[in-house]
Scaffold this active site. Structure first.
Site, short mmCIF file in Angstrom:
data_model
loop_
_atom_site.label_atom_id
_atom_site.label_comp_id
_atom_site.label_asym_id
_atom_site.label_seq_id
_atom_site.Cartn_x
_atom_site.Cartn_y
_atom_site.Cartn_z
N ARG A 82 0.88 -1.18 0.00
CA ARG A 82 0.00 0.00 0.00
C ARG A 82 0.91 1.22 0.00
O ARG A 82 1.71 1.42 0.92
CB ARG A 82 -0.92 -0.01 1.22
CG ARG A 82 -1.91 1.15 1.31
CD ARG A 82 -2.89 0.89 2.45
NE ARG A 82 -3.86 1.95 2.65
CZ ARG A 82 -3.80 2.87 3.61
NH1 ARG A 82 -2.79 2.85 4.49
NH2 ARG A 82 -4.74 3.79 3.73
N ASN A 159 -7.07 8.20 2.64
CA ASN A 159 -6.66 7.63 3.91
C ASN A 159 -7.45 8.23 5.08
O ASN A 159 -7.55 9.46 5.22
CB ASN A 159 -5.17 7.88 4.15
CG ASN A 159 -4.67 7.21 5.42
OD1 ASN A 159 -4.63 5.98 5.51
ND2 ASN A 159 -4.29 8.02 6.42
N GLU A 160 -8.03 7.37 5.90
CA GLU A 160 -8.67 7.75 7.16
C GLU A 160 -9.50 9.04 7.05
O GLU A 160 -9.27 10.01 7.79
CB GLU A 160 -7.61 7.88 8.26
CG GLU A 160 -6.89 6.56 8.50
CD GLU A 160 -5.84 6.63 9.60
OE1 GLU A 160 -5.65 7.70 10.21
OE2 GLU A 160 -5.19 5.59 9.85
N HIS A 226 -8.56 0.18 9.98
CA HIS A 226 -7.22 0.31 10.57
C HIS A 226 -7.31 -0.06 12.04
O HIS A 226 -8.18 0.44 12.76
CB HIS A 226 -6.71 1.74 10.39
CG HIS A 226 -6.47 2.09 8.96
ND1 HIS A 226 -6.01 3.33 8.55
CD2 HIS A 226 -6.62 1.36 7.82
CE1 HIS A 226 -5.89 3.34 7.23
NE2 HIS A 226 -6.26 2.16 6.77
N TYR A 228 -5.63 -0.12 15.56
CA TYR A 228 -4.63 0.33 16.53
C TYR A 228 -5.24 0.17 17.92
O TYR A 228 -5.74 -0.90 18.26
CB TYR A 228 -4.18 1.76 16.20
CG TYR A 228 -3.39 1.84 14.91
CD1 TYR A 228 -2.05 1.45 14.87
CD2 TYR A 228 -3.97 2.31 13.73
CE1 TYR A 228 -1.32 1.51 13.69
CE2 TYR A 228 -3.24 2.38 12.55
CZ TYR A 228 -1.91 1.97 12.53
OH TYR A 228 -1.19 2.03 11.37
N GLU A 255 -4.18 -1.16 7.82
CA GLU A 255 -3.08 -0.75 8.68
C GLU A 255 -3.25 -1.41 10.05
O GLU A 255 -4.37 -1.53 10.55
CB GLU A 255 -3.05 0.77 8.91
CG GLU A 255 -2.67 1.62 7.73
CD GLU A 255 -2.55 3.09 8.12
OE1 GLU A 255 -2.38 3.37 9.33
OE2 GLU A 255 -2.65 3.94 7.23
N TRP A 284 1.64 -1.54 9.08
CA TRP A 284 2.22 -0.19 9.01
C TRP A 284 3.52 -0.20 9.80
O TRP A 284 3.52 -0.59 10.97
CB TRP A 284 1.26 0.85 9.59
CG TRP A 284 1.82 2.23 9.41
CD1 TRP A 284 2.75 2.86 10.21
CD2 TRP A 284 1.53 3.13 8.36
NE1 TRP A 284 3.06 4.09 9.71
CE2 TRP A 284 2.33 4.29 8.56
CE3 TRP A 284 0.70 3.10 7.23
CZ2 TRP A 284 2.30 5.39 7.71
CZ3 TRP A 284 0.66 4.19 6.39
CH2 TRP A 284 1.44 5.32 6.63
#
Length: 443
Positions: A82, A159-160, A226, A228, A255, A284
């Site tokens: 990516r 992105n995001e 994503h 996290y 990610e 990531w």
């Protein structure tokens, strides 16, 4: 991922309501010339299931490292990269010639290229971020580098998009972005990121994904979560991924890391759940992180010979890239059973009981009338009941034959069935399947 990420309000996860995903997605329209979505799966241009196993690379900030990075990423076993691009709004614009060069390098290294516009990161909360409409403007501006590359490139629109402010607009904005790109002639699989800094703690993407997919005239949208700090327990990881799998909505973990400023994501659960469900993941990131998140580097100073602990975990650990990545069929790979069949096995495990949903894809090029699928369980599993097929179990060995309504599998078509079972000890998916005695690829 941005190089300095705002903390996510993890407590809001507990307050978010567990709304249903919504209606099942419609049947797909005419096939894309490249990647496409069918039955909740990402298929490559050869009609084979494609499960992303790869990493993110920050090309827009470190363009001089890209050629070597892609070569090294491939050598580590990845099948996808990516690539971070700038639209010129927050970061320097990667123009048409540069995008074309990146795509060429991906192809040279037999990597599928996910191109993402990074300048939308945290819109509504991050002051310099731009809306998805600006990302669409960018893609239209570099269209000449994209058209004709549908077999090798997925377009990750922005992105995001949205931080933790104004994210309710995500659904309409995403539909509009997809619509504009389709109207302009982009036939690629479009990848769309979740709001809330990509982590979707308010479940906006989760609960509206079916509607976004239905709004795309090509029905060719892949959803990107994503993971996290919001996803710091196995239960949170499993719940989110299983909701998409159960609804047959296509998902990738675009990610994730092994630590972060907003909490410690459970990378073991992410990788194990993704593997059991046949969901792609992209770690990531290759190298170059700063501002206190250097721990997210997979290798030090872009040097493949100096992997970090996170890099060793992602590439060489359990359910890691080296063990699970399969090259895209468009590069001429010769996986066992290519040209015959592909099987996806989605496991929902509750400890002593489980459900398995199995889809057989006929990649033989001709219709199959009557079939027998054979596999062996890897542990102490026992089938209790079956739907849409019949099964006979002898010890670990299982033979499945169709019901009258699942008797035929069209060329490039599928049949699906499932079963409920009980188990003791570890419950992992079978490692191999044969259809009428011929080996199948697995996702």
């Amino acid at each position: 991922m941005r190089r300095i990420r705002a903390a996510v309000a993890t407590g809001a996860l507990l307050a978010a309501c567990a709304a249903l995903l919504g209606a099942a997605p419609p049947a797909p329209a005419a096939d894309s010339p490249g990647f496409r979505i069918r039955d909740g799966r990402l298929l490559d241009a050869t009609g084979r299931d494609f499960v992303m196993r790869g990493v993110n690379h920050a090309h827009t900030w470190y363009p001089d490292t890209t050629d070597k990075a892609l070569k090294d990423i491939k050598a580590k076993g990845a099948n996808t990269v990516r690539v971070v691009l700038g639209t010129g709004d927050q970061w320097a614009r990667n123009d048409t010639a540069d995008v074309a060069r990146v795509v060429s390098e991906c192809k040279k290294n037999r990597l599928i290229c996910v191109l993402e516009a990074h300048d939308t990161t945290g819109y509504g909360e991050a002051g310099a971020a731009v809306p998805l409409s600006r990302a669409v403007d960018y893609w239209l501006g570099v269209k000449d580098a994209l058209v004709g590359q549908e077999k090798y490139v997925l377009v990750n629109i922005g992105n995001e998009p949205y931080g933790n402010t104004g994210y309710a607009a995500w659904t309409d904005d995403t539909k509009k972005a997809v619509g504009r790109l389709r109207a302009a002639g982009l036939d690629h699989t479009l990848m769309v990121d979740a709001p809330n800094w990509g982590q979707d703690w308010a479940f906006t993407m989760r609960d509206n994904a079916a509607g976004v997919l239905a709004a795309d005239p090509d029905h060719n949208v892949l959803f990107d979560i994503h993971m996290y700090g919001v996803f710091d327990t196995p239960a949170e990881v499993s719940s989110y991924l299983n909701r998409f799998a159960a609804a047959k909505l296509p998902l990738v973990v675009g990610e994730f890391g092994d630590m972060h400023s907003d909490g410690n994501p459970d990378e073991d659960a992410i990788m194990a759940s993704a593997q059991s469900l046949g969901i792609g993941y992209l770690g990531w990131s290759w190298s170059g992180n700063g501002s206190g998140v250097e721990y997210l580097d997979l290798v030090r100073d872009f040097d493949a010979s100096r992997p970090t602990a996170w890099g060793r975990r992602l590439f060489e650990g359990a359910d890691g890239i080296r063990a699970t990545a399969k090259e895209a069929g468009v590069f001429g790979g010769t996986d066992p059973g290519q040209g015959s069949c592909a099987v996806s096995y989605r496991l929902s495990d509750w400890g002593s009981t489980f459900n398995a949903d199995i889809t057989i894809r006929n990649t033989s090029g001709q219709r199959i009338d009557g079939w027998q699928l054979a596999f062996a369980f890897s542990g102490q599993q026992k089938i209790n009941s079956v739907w849409n097929a019949k099964a006979v179990q002898s010890g670990a060995d299982v033979r499945v034959t169709p019901e009258s309504w699942t008797h035929s599998i069209p060329a490039d078509g599928t049949v699906s069935f499932g079963f409920n079972g009980s188990s003791t000890g570890a419950n992992t998916p079978p490692k191999a399947f044969t259809l009428d005695g011929k080996a199948c690829t697995t996702a």
